[in-house]
Scaffold this motif. Structure first.
Motif, PDB file in Angstrom:
ATOM      1  N   LEU A 125       0.838  -1.190   0.000  1.00  0.00           N
ATOM      2  CA  LEU A 125       0.000   0.000   0.000  1.00  0.00           C
ATOM      3  C   LEU A 125       0.878   1.247   0.000  1.00  0.00           C
ATOM      4  O   LEU A 125       1.757   1.410   0.859  1.00  0.00           O
ATOM      5  N   ILE A 126       0.640   2.132  -0.947  1.00  0.00           N
ATOM      6  CA  ILE A 126       1.372   3.395  -1.008  1.00  0.00           C
ATOM      7  C   ILE A 126       0.659   4.470  -0.199  1.00  0.00           C
ATOM      8  O   ILE A 126       1.278   5.213   0.562  1.00  0.00           O
ATOM      9  N   HIS A 127      -0.658   4.546  -0.365  1.00  0.00           N
ATOM     10  CA  HIS A 127      -1.387   5.651   0.244  1.00  0.00           C
ATOM     11  C   HIS A 127      -2.879   5.351   0.214  1.00  0.00           C
ATOM     12  O   HIS A 127      -3.364   4.617  -0.647  1.00  0.00           O
ATOM     13  N   THR A 128      -3.608   5.923   1.175  1.00  0.00           N
ATOM     14  CA  THR A 128      -5.063   5.906   1.175  1.00  0.00           C
ATOM     15  C   THR A 128      -5.545   7.349   1.220  1.00  0.00           C
ATOM     16  O   THR A 128      -5.082   8.139   2.047  1.00  0.00           O
ATOM     17  N   ALA A 129      -6.446   7.711   0.319  1.00  0.00           N
ATOM     18  CA  ALA A 129      -6.890   9.102   0.233  1.00  0.00           C
ATOM     19  C   ALA A 129      -8.338   9.145  -0.203  1.00  0.00           C
ATOM     20  O   ALA A 129      -8.917   8.151  -0.657  1.00  0.00           O
ATOM     21  N   GLY A 130      -8.931  10.350  -0.062  1.00  0.00           N
ATOM     22  CA  GLY A 130     -10.291  10.584  -0.515  1.00  0.00           C
ATOM     23  C   GLY A 130     -10.298  11.353  -1.822  1.00  0.00           C
ATOM     24  O   GLY A 130      -9.359  12.098  -2.134  1.00  0.00           O
ATOM     25  N   ILE A 131     -11.370  11.191  -2.587  1.00  0.00           N
ATOM     26  CA  ILE A 131     -11.505  11.887  -3.868  1.00  0.00           C
ATOM     27  C   ILE A 131     -12.218  13.216  -3.633  1.00  0.00           C
ATOM     28  O   ILE A 131     -13.326  13.252  -3.074  1.00  0.00           O
ATOM     29  N   THR A 132     -11.573  14.301  -4.045  1.00  0.00           N
ATOM     30  CA  THR A 132     -12.178  15.633  -3.908  1.00  0.00           C
ATOM     31  C   THR A 132     -12.735  16.141  -5.231  1.00  0.00           C
ATOM     32  O   THR A 132     -13.462  17.131  -5.258  1.00  0.00           O
ATOM     33  N   GLY A 133     -12.371  15.502  -6.314  1.00  0.00           N
ATOM     34  CA  GLY A 133     -12.861  15.901  -7.621  1.00  0.00           C
ATOM     35  C   GLY A 133     -12.436  14.872  -8.656  1.00  0.00           C
ATOM     36  O   GLY A 133     -11.521  14.069  -8.419  1.00  0.00           O
ATOM     37  N   TYR A 134     -13.096  14.895  -9.797  1.00  0.00           N
ATOM     38  CA  TYR A 134     -12.751  13.924 -10.836  1.00  0.00           C
ATOM     39  C   TYR A 134     -13.090  14.497 -12.201  1.00  0.00           C
ATOM     40  O   TYR A 134     -13.887  15.449 -12.327  1.00  0.00           O
ATOM     41  N   ASP A 135     -12.506  13.923 -13.214  1.00  0.00           N
ATOM     42  CA  ASP A 135     -12.757  14.296 -14.610  1.00  0.00           C
ATOM     43  C   ASP A 135     -12.897  12.995 -15.394  1.00  0.00           C
ATOM     44  O   ASP A 135     -11.910  12.322 -15.692  1.00  0.00           O
ATOM     45  N   VAL A 136     -14.164  12.646 -15.709  1.00  0.00           N
ATOM     46  CA  VAL A 136     -14.420  11.380 -16.383  1.00  0.00           C
ATOM     47  C   VAL A 136     -13.789  11.359 -17.773  1.00  0.00           C
ATOM     48  O   VAL A 136     -13.218  10.360 -18.206  1.00  0.00           O
ATOM     49  N   ALA A 137     -13.869  12.499 -18.488  1.00  0.00           N
ATOM     50  CA  ALA A 137     -13.356  12.543 -19.859  1.00  0.00           C
ATOM     51  C   ALA A 137     -11.864  12.252 -19.909  1.00  0.00           C
ATOM     52  O   ALA A 137     -11.377  11.542 -20.791  1.00  0.00           O
ATOM     53  N   ASN A 138     -11.118  12.818 -18.960  1.00  0.00           N
ATOM     54  CA  ASN A 138      -9.664  12.618 -18.933  1.00  0.00           C
ATOM     55  C   ASN A 138      -9.236  11.535 -17.958  1.00  0.00           C
ATOM     56  O   ASN A 138      -8.034  11.328 -17.756  1.00  0.00           O
ATOM     57  N   ARG A 139     -10.234  10.884 -17.314  1.00  0.00           N
ATOM     58  CA  ARG A 139      -9.973   9.773 -16.386  1.00  0.00           C
ATOM     59  C   ARG A 139      -8.955  10.181 -15.305  1.00  0.00           C
ATOM     60  O   ARG A 139      -7.946   9.522 -15.101  1.00  0.00           O
ATOM     61  N   ARG A 140      -9.273  11.284 -14.634  1.00  0.00           N
ATOM     62  CA  ARG A 140      -8.373  11.818 -13.610  1.00  0.00           C
ATOM     63  C   ARG A 140      -9.142  12.015 -12.308  1.00  0.00           C
ATOM     64  O   ARG A 140     -10.320  12.394 -12.324  1.00  0.00           O
ATOM     65  N   ILE A 141      -8.474  11.737 -11.179  1.00  0.00           N
ATOM     66  CA  ILE A 141      -9.060  12.010  -9.863  1.00  0.00           C
ATOM     67  C   ILE A 141      -8.149  12.949  -9.080  1.00  0.00           C
ATOM     68  O   ILE A 141      -6.926  12.932  -9.247  1.00  0.00           O
ATOM     69  N   GLU A 142      -8.787  13.776  -8.252  1.00  0.00           N
ATOM     70  CA  GLU A 142      -8.064  14.670  -7.354  1.00  0.00           C
ATOM     71  C   GLU A 142      -8.155  14.101  -5.940  1.00  0.00           C
ATOM     72  O   GLU A 142      -9.216  13.625  -5.518  1.00  0.00           O
ATOM     73  N   LEU A 143      -7.032  14.168  -5.204  1.00  0.00           N
ATOM     74  CA  LEU A 143      -6.955  13.558  -3.879  1.00  0.00           C
ATOM     75  C   LEU A 143      -6.953  14.616  -2.795  1.00  0.00           C
ATOM     76  O   LEU A 143      -6.522  15.766  -3.021  1.00  0.00           O
ATOM     77  N   ASP A 144      -7.402  14.221  -1.609  1.00  0.00           N
ATOM     78  CA  ASP A 144      -7.443  15.169  -0.489  1.00  0.00           C
ATOM     79  C   ASP A 144      -6.140  15.198   0.297  1.00  0.00           C
ATOM     80  O   ASP A 144      -6.051  15.877   1.320  1.00  0.00           O
ATOM     81  N   ALA A 145      -5.135  14.439  -0.123  1.00  0.00           N
ATOM     82  CA  ALA A 145      -3.843  14.429   0.567  1.00  0.00           C
ATOM     83  C   ALA A 145      -2.729  14.167  -0.440  1.00  0.00           C
ATOM     84  O   ALA A 145      -2.951  13.528  -1.479  1.00  0.00           O
ATOM     85  N   GLU A 146      -1.545  14.654  -0.143  1.00  0.00           N
ATOM     86  CA  GLU A 146      -0.419  14.474  -1.049  1.00  0.00           C
ATOM     87  C   GLU A 146       0.093  13.031  -1.002  1.00  0.00           C
ATOM     88  O   GLU A 146       0.009  12.358   0.035  1.00  0.00           O
ATOM     89  N   LEU A 147       0.631  12.582  -2.140  1.00  0.00           N
ATOM     90  CA  LEU A 147       1.202  11.246  -2.194  1.00  0.00           C
ATOM     91  C   LEU A 147       2.501  11.207  -1.401  1.00  0.00           C
ATOM     92  O   LEU A 147       3.369  12.074  -1.569  1.00  0.00           O
ATOM     93  N   PRO A 148       2.688  10.197  -0.529  1.00  0.00           N
ATOM     94  CA  PRO A 148       3.932  10.115   0.254  1.00  0.00           C
ATOM     95  C   PRO A 148       5.105   9.551  -0.553  1.00  0.00           C
ATOM     96  O   PRO A 148       6.241   9.593  -0.105  1.00  0.00           O
ATOM     97  N   ALA A 149       4.836   8.999  -1.736  1.00  0.00           N
ATOM     98  CA  ALA A 149       5.886   8.418  -2.577  1.00  0.00           C
ATOM     99  C   ALA A 149       5.436   8.511  -4.026  1.00  0.00           C
ATOM    100  O   ALA A 149       4.250   8.724  -4.311  1.00  0.00           O
TER     101      ALA A 149
END
Length: 756
Positions: free
Chosen positions: A161-185
């Motif tokens: 496991l690298i990280h656990t986070a929540g989704i704060t936003g998304y873009d279905v067309a570009n298949r992208r999610i925004e996270l509520d915390a920075e990636l630790p790695a």
């Protein structure tokens, strides 16, 4: 005959003259042998190059473990070195072969590799992300619920496991999610990192198995992932009125309650419903439309509406609702014909992703099994959820074979069903649906770990249980035959072999196969390592005009072990037969021809001298010899027949060519009126064909009358023959025999003095 019952003009087609006979191919070979993988059931498979053979049947076979190797190679009567079959196929194509039908031999106890998928929700990461990044690009967002959902980010190599986070936003067309915390790695797509939602379940959904038995299937990997089969627009309700598009006429402060826009056609409060929705940027806002004044219109937001600051010129476009009444089961959808009953769609309202199942379709009106999640607008899209199956196989040499099948349905009996599609199109796997299979994207088929399933269950070649009976095969009817018997399914085969197997049972079955069908010729292999006395003893068991024997074995390089090995000559000789047939014709003896694909020096396992061949040639054993300056050559063209009439390979194969061509070219004669007109037509048809054969040099004689005759008249048939429906045509041809012994008689001549 035609009927003429009323006056008029009748146009009729009348057959005139003899029908042409096309010569059949004589260069198509059929071989039976053990391969790494490939189709085991069904008819023999055509391959036209060694690369195609490798793609379908795999590469070279390793030598079995010593005990099994010695059991086969040490048996002088029922043995063989069957693991050399791929090298023999390579020799066929190296020597000019172009078409080869291969029938795979497998032990009856061999089993295919398999594996089963559970279910869960996994999406591959498709773009690298640095440490402290807060967004990820994924393979898909199907099955996600949107803002607020928790996801696990996992390494693809060690499943940590690298990280656990929540989704704060998304873009279905570009298949992208925004996270509520920075990636630790950092996150890397090349490592196979992925996002997982929730836990995976062990309940089995799909079982995959390798398409054919053998341990090769353990190197097959399968992945099933959801894909968007189609993005379908929501159609506005007709009562919503017309659309408009305008721009901001003045700066709008952050969270201001009103904005000024340019007046445009359609922007009239008297023609619009009380609640109007507009799209500014990427966000929808509900507004009330004021009366136009001075070329501008005021749009008023509901209380507590938040929005950023906007500058003049910002685009403002009306979006119309597809279901003004809100929640309901029906919706007008553009391209609704792409949908089908039980299809799953994902609805995106900007903050939430919801899935629904189609109940029925009537033109562009779609009814779902559950109510829709609130109002939907013509800017929204329904994404049809289907499946994509990726299959990859890595052979021992490192070559990768990949297959991709998209837009599949997990369930149902349609042609696009996953199980049916793989059964019809995949050359690597088959699938079986299990009770746990569901169309819910959140319960999509996934392996217990990672995103690829390796087929590691079972999978055995069972070489220890391989017997000569597996090579001989069984006759289960067309398409159900195995071993040598399966070659009967392919009428085009004219040369056949079982390379590397010297078993008396197998070679007798091959000879019997040729003698029964009477349209093909066998190339037999002796046991390896035989001396001159040994090969003579081996030959004594055969007396047939439908086979030839070549001695000794050849030496070539085995790419798998990277060492020189002795290989059976039948594969190379079948290729030489094909090469000579194409370059010169079937009447040319396949001898005095260079053998390709062998070691440049010492490419023949044992040296055969002229004195040796003086013993072999009269007995019909064709020698393979090396001549300095001429290379390795085939130095014999005799069959295994004791009948001197059929002692030459080219004569026997010429008659096979003539018989098969005449047989196929005169099928139209059956059930025709058996009278003089038909006899004359048959005579002319066969005469024309044999004249062409004679002109090609296949028949002896300076004139056609010397080369052949064709008789089909009262002299060849009696009244009893006619009354019993028999048409008898007698044909005689004079074949060209090879110049096997070239003799130049030279004598001394006394000089004679000439007197002037």
């Amino acid at each position: 005959m035609p009927e003429y019952l009323s006056p008029g003009v009748y146009v009729e087609e009348v057959d005139a003259g003899p029908r042409p006979i096309a010569g059949v191919s004589t260069s198509t070979a059929g071989m039976v042998g053990v391969t790494v993988r490939g189709p085991y059931t069904g008819k023999p498979k055509l391959v036209t190059s060694f690369l195609e053979f490798q793609r379908v049947f795999g590469g070279f076979l390793p030598e079995p473990e010593p005990g099994l190797r010695d059991r086969w190679a040490g048996d002088p009567d029922e043995g063989g070195r069957w693991w050399l079959f791929p090298l023999a196929v390579k020799g066929f194509f190296d020597n000019g072969g172009q078409r080869l039908y291969v029938k795979r031999v497998a032990s009856r106890q061999a089993t295919p590799s398999s594996g089963a998928l559970g279910h869960g929700l996994v999406s591959q990461i498709t773009g690298n992300a640095a440490k402290k990044a807060t967004s990820l690009r994924l393979a898909h967002l199907i099955g996600f619920t949107g803002v607020g959902q928790r996801v696990d980010i996992v390494r693809g190599d060690d499943q940590r496991l690298i990280h656990t986070a929540g989704i704060t936003g998304y873009d279905v067309a570009n298949r992208r999610i925004e996270l509520d915390a920075e990636l630790p790695a950092e996150v890397r797509a090349s490592r196979g990192d992925y996002v997982q939602v929730g836990e995976r379940a062990a309940e089995q959904t799909l079982r995959f198995s390798a398409v054919s038995p053998g341990s090769w299937g353990g190197a097959v990997q399968v992945r099933v992932q959801p894909v968007v089969g189609a993005a379908l627009p929501v159609l506005p309700d007709p009562q919503e009125g017309t659309a408009f598009a305008t721009r901001l006429a003045a700066t709008a402060a952050q969270d201001s309650t009103t904005v000024e826009v340019d007046a445009v056609p359609g922007l009239d409060p008297d023609e619009l419903p009380a609640d109007v929705w507009v799209l500014i940027g990427v966000t929808r806002y509900q507004v009330q439309v004021g009366q136009p004044a001075s070329g501008r219109v005021t749009l008023t937001f509901p209380a507590n509406t938040s929005h950023p600051e906007w500058q003049p010129g910002e685009a403002v476009r009306r979006v119309r609702r597809g279901n003004p009444a809100g929640a309901g089961r029906t919706l007008r959808v553009g391209g609704a014909s792409r949908l089908y009953r039980d299809a799953v769609v994902q609805v995106d309202n900007g903050t939430t992703l919801t899935t629904r199942t189609v109940d029925k379709i009537a033109e562009d009106v779609v009814t779902f099994t559950e109510d829709l999640p609130g109002a939907l607008f013509d800017s929204d899209r329904l994404h049809l959820v289907e499946a994509q199956v990726d299959v990859r196989f890595t052979d021992p040499a490192g070559a990768v074979v990949e297959e991709t099948f998209g837009n599949l349905r997990l369930t149902g009996d349609e042609p696009a069903n996953l199980v049916t599609t793989l059964a019809n199109r995949s050359q690597l796997v088959r699938a079986t649906a299990l009770p746990g299979l569901s169309t819910d994207p959140a319960r999509f088929p996934t392996p217990s770990v990672g995103s690829w399933l390796s087929l590691t269950d079972g999978g055995s070649d069972a070489y220890a249980a391989l017997t000569v009976a597996d090579f001989v095969g069984e006759d289960g009817g067309s398409g159900q035959r195995t071993g040598i018997v399966a070659l009967e399914d392919i009428d085009e085969v004219s040369v056949c072999a079982v390379p590397g197997v010297w078993s008396g049972t197998v070679e007798s079955a091959l000879v019997t196969h040729c003698e029964l069908l009477k349209d093909r010729f066998a190339v037999l292999d002796p046991r390896d390592g035989l001396d001159i006395e040994g090969i003579q003893a081996f030959r004594e068991s055969f007396d047939t005009k439908y086979a030839a024997l070549y001695y000794p074995w050849l030496v070539t390089r085995d790419p798998l072990s990277n060492r020189d090995v002795e290989v059976p000559p039948s594969g190379h000789l079948a290729g030489i037969y094909a090469r000579v047939d194409v370059e010169r014709g079937v009447h040319k003896a396949p001898a005095n021809v260079v053998i390709r694909g062998v070691r440049l020096t010492d490419g023949i396992a044992q040296d055969v001298t002229k004195r040796h061949q003086d013993l072999l040639n009269p007995k019909g054993i064709n020698a393979l010899r090396f001549f300095p300056g001429l290379g390795h050559r085939v130095w014999g063209a005799r069959t295994l027949s004791s009948d001197s009439t059929w002692k030459y390979v080219n004569v026997r194969r010429l008659f096979l060519f003539l018989e098969e061509s005449i047989d196929e070219g005169t099928q139209w004669v059956v059930f025709e009126p058996n009278d003089e007109a038909l006899w004359a037509l048959v005579r002319q048809t066969i005469t024309n064909f044999l004249t062409t054969v004679w002109r090609s040099g296949a028949l002896a004689g300076t004139t056609a009358d010397e080369a052949f005759f064709v008789a089909c008249d009262r002299s060849t048939m009696t009244e009893d023959d006619l009354q019993n429906g028999r048409l008898i045509c007698q044909i005689g041809v004079a074949p060209v025999f090879p110049a096997e012994f070239v003799i130049f008689r030279i004598q001394q001549k006394t000089r004679e003095t000439q007197l002037s």
